[in-house]
Design an enzyme around this catalytic site. Structure first.
Site, PDB file in Angstrom:
ATOM      1  CB  THR A 174      11.750 -56.927  33.573  1.00 33.68           C
ATOM      2  OG1 THR A 174      12.551 -56.439  32.829  1.00 33.68           O
ATOM      3  CG2 THR A 174      10.774 -55.897  34.675  1.00 33.68           C
ATOM      4  CG  ASP A 205      13.430 -55.227  37.858  1.00 32.75           C
ATOM      5  OD1 ASP A 205      14.196 -55.759  38.289  1.00 32.75           O
ATOM      6  OD2 ASP A 205      13.710 -54.464  37.253  1.00 32.75           O
ATOM      7  CD  GLU A 233     -23.814 -39.564  23.181  1.00 33.99           C
ATOM      8  OE1 GLU A 233     -23.157 -39.506  21.702  1.00 33.99           O
ATOM      9  OE2 GLU A 233     -22.988 -39.944  24.055  1.00 33.99           O
ATOM     10  CB  CYS A 270     -23.546 -45.727  19.902  1.00 31.49           C
ATOM     11  SG  CYS A 270     -24.070 -45.553  21.011  1.00 31.49           S
ATOM     12  NE  ARG A 287       3.299 -49.796  36.791  1.00 30.55           N
ATOM     13  CZ  ARG A 287       3.958 -50.639  37.845  1.00 30.55           C
ATOM     14  NH1 ARG A 287       3.223 -50.116  39.294  1.00 30.55           N
ATOM     15  NH2 ARG A 287       5.346 -50.112  37.518  1.00 30.55           N
ATOM     16  CB  SER A 321      11.662 -57.170  21.049  1.00 33.39           C
ATOM     17  OG  SER A 321      11.249 -57.035  21.759  1.00 33.39           O
TER      18      SER A 321
END
Length: 346
Positions: A202, A206, A53, A81, A190, A294
């Site tokens: 991992t 990797d 704003e 807000c 990302r 999972s």
């Protein structure tokens, strides 16, 4: 599409430019309209800086439209807000700027706002309309809404698989599945999230850097699960280049950019709760099949983004996760890669 909707779509478009830059604040866009003409627009560009704003009103003044502000309608994607945070209340600014009418995409679920901005505007005599493109406005800030309503981060699952559903070689050797353009897209993803999570295997197999190197924008917080603290210190994740949190069951301490955060062994619910307590608003899970599965089995996911190389087939390998309660939202092709976007059915 009616005229009002076009203005709100513009608010949402402007807000989206700040993806990855304003968390934990929401993305917000604002447009000032006088007699069918846009006289100013703005968005919340960076955390701690001026809100949408403020930038919108300043933009109108910069364009020589100051005398029209008090005769205009402000369109804003999220409720203004009403409290003092990093900046003064935007609702107060709207009132002092004598803007007579405000159209709002959706209410802000944050406890210190949540209707208070709307009440303040109406109490000052401002005509307020709420709910224009409400679903789109909510989706824009799905991370913020999930964090405040469900008391957990917004969770995105991401993996790449071959045409026959494998994510890696059976011996653990890394398999490069997607093409260069798809990899760039992943780095863009990302840049839009607060954190990225991998598991112990991992990290070991990797040795990923988990930074945003192929897209402009910030690098997320790096998270790794290492319950027994098996990871060697020479891994790229331990280089201190980016703040990294290691969830483990052994110790709680901080060493420069390495934070060891203690959680119960194998307790996914506590892990998710720990991320919430650390104020991590969103996380992209880029772990192996076991870790990703999972999250699926526990129902701790909101989106899944699956990259599939339609021409790559390997005889033996690690099976890709099986997505339960997922609804396909869209699909696109990038060369031989097919990217599918799923949402979890509530």
């Amino acid at each position: 599409m009616n005229v009002d909707s076009r203005y709100m779509h513009r608010c949402i478009e402007l807000a989206g430019r700040a993806a990855g830059y304003v968390a934990p604040n929401p993305m917000v866009g604002a447009v000032l309209v006088h007699a069918g003409r846009v006289i100013g627009e703005g968005w919340h560009e960076r955390y701690g800086e001026a809100h949408a704003e403020v930038n919108c009103i300043n933009n109108a003044k910069k364009q020589g439209n100051e005398e029209l502000i008090s005769k205009s309608t402000m369109y804003v994607s999220l409720e203004p807000c009403a409290h003092y945070g990093k900046t003064p209340p935007c609702a107060d600014l709207i009132v002092t700027s004598k803007i007579p009418s405000v159209v709002i995409g959706c209410r802000d679920p944050f406890a210190e706002v949540n209707g208070k901005g709307i009440e303040k505007l109406r109490a000052a005599g401002v005509e307020v309309h709420v709910g224009l493109l409400e679903n789109e406005s909510i989706d824009l800030n799905k991370r913020v809404f999930t964090f405040h309503k469900e008391k957990r981060p917004y969770i995105i699952l991401k993996w790449a698989e071959t045409a026959n559903g494998k994510i890696g070689h059976a011996n653990g050797e890394r398999l490069y599945i997607t093409n260069e353009i798809s990899n760039r897209l992943v780095h863009r993803w990302r840049s839009e999230e607060a954190a990225i999570l991998v598991g112990t295997n991992t990290a070991l197999q990797d040795d990923p850097l988990l930074t945003n190197r192929h897209w402009h924008g910030p690098t997320p917080l790096r998270l790794v699960i290492d319950h027994q603290l098996r990871l060697p210190q020479d891994l790229k994740l331990m280089n201190g280049e980016v703040k990294t949190i290691i969830f483990n069951s052994k110790k709680q301490e901080e060493q420069r950019n390495l934070v060891y955060h203690k959680v119960k062994d194998r307790n996914l619910e506590e892990l998710v709760q720990a991320m919430y307590e650390l104020k991590i608003q969103s996380v992209m899970v880029e772990g192996g099949s076991k870790l990703t599965q999972s999250f699926i089995d526990a129902g701790y996911w909101d989106e899944a983004r699956v990259l599939r190389n339609r021409s790559m087939v390997i005889d033996a390998g690690i099976e890709a996760p099986v997505l339960d309660k997922g609804e396909l939202e869209s699909r696109m092709e990038i060369g031989e890669d097919e990217v599918s976007f799923f949402r979890r059915r509530k």
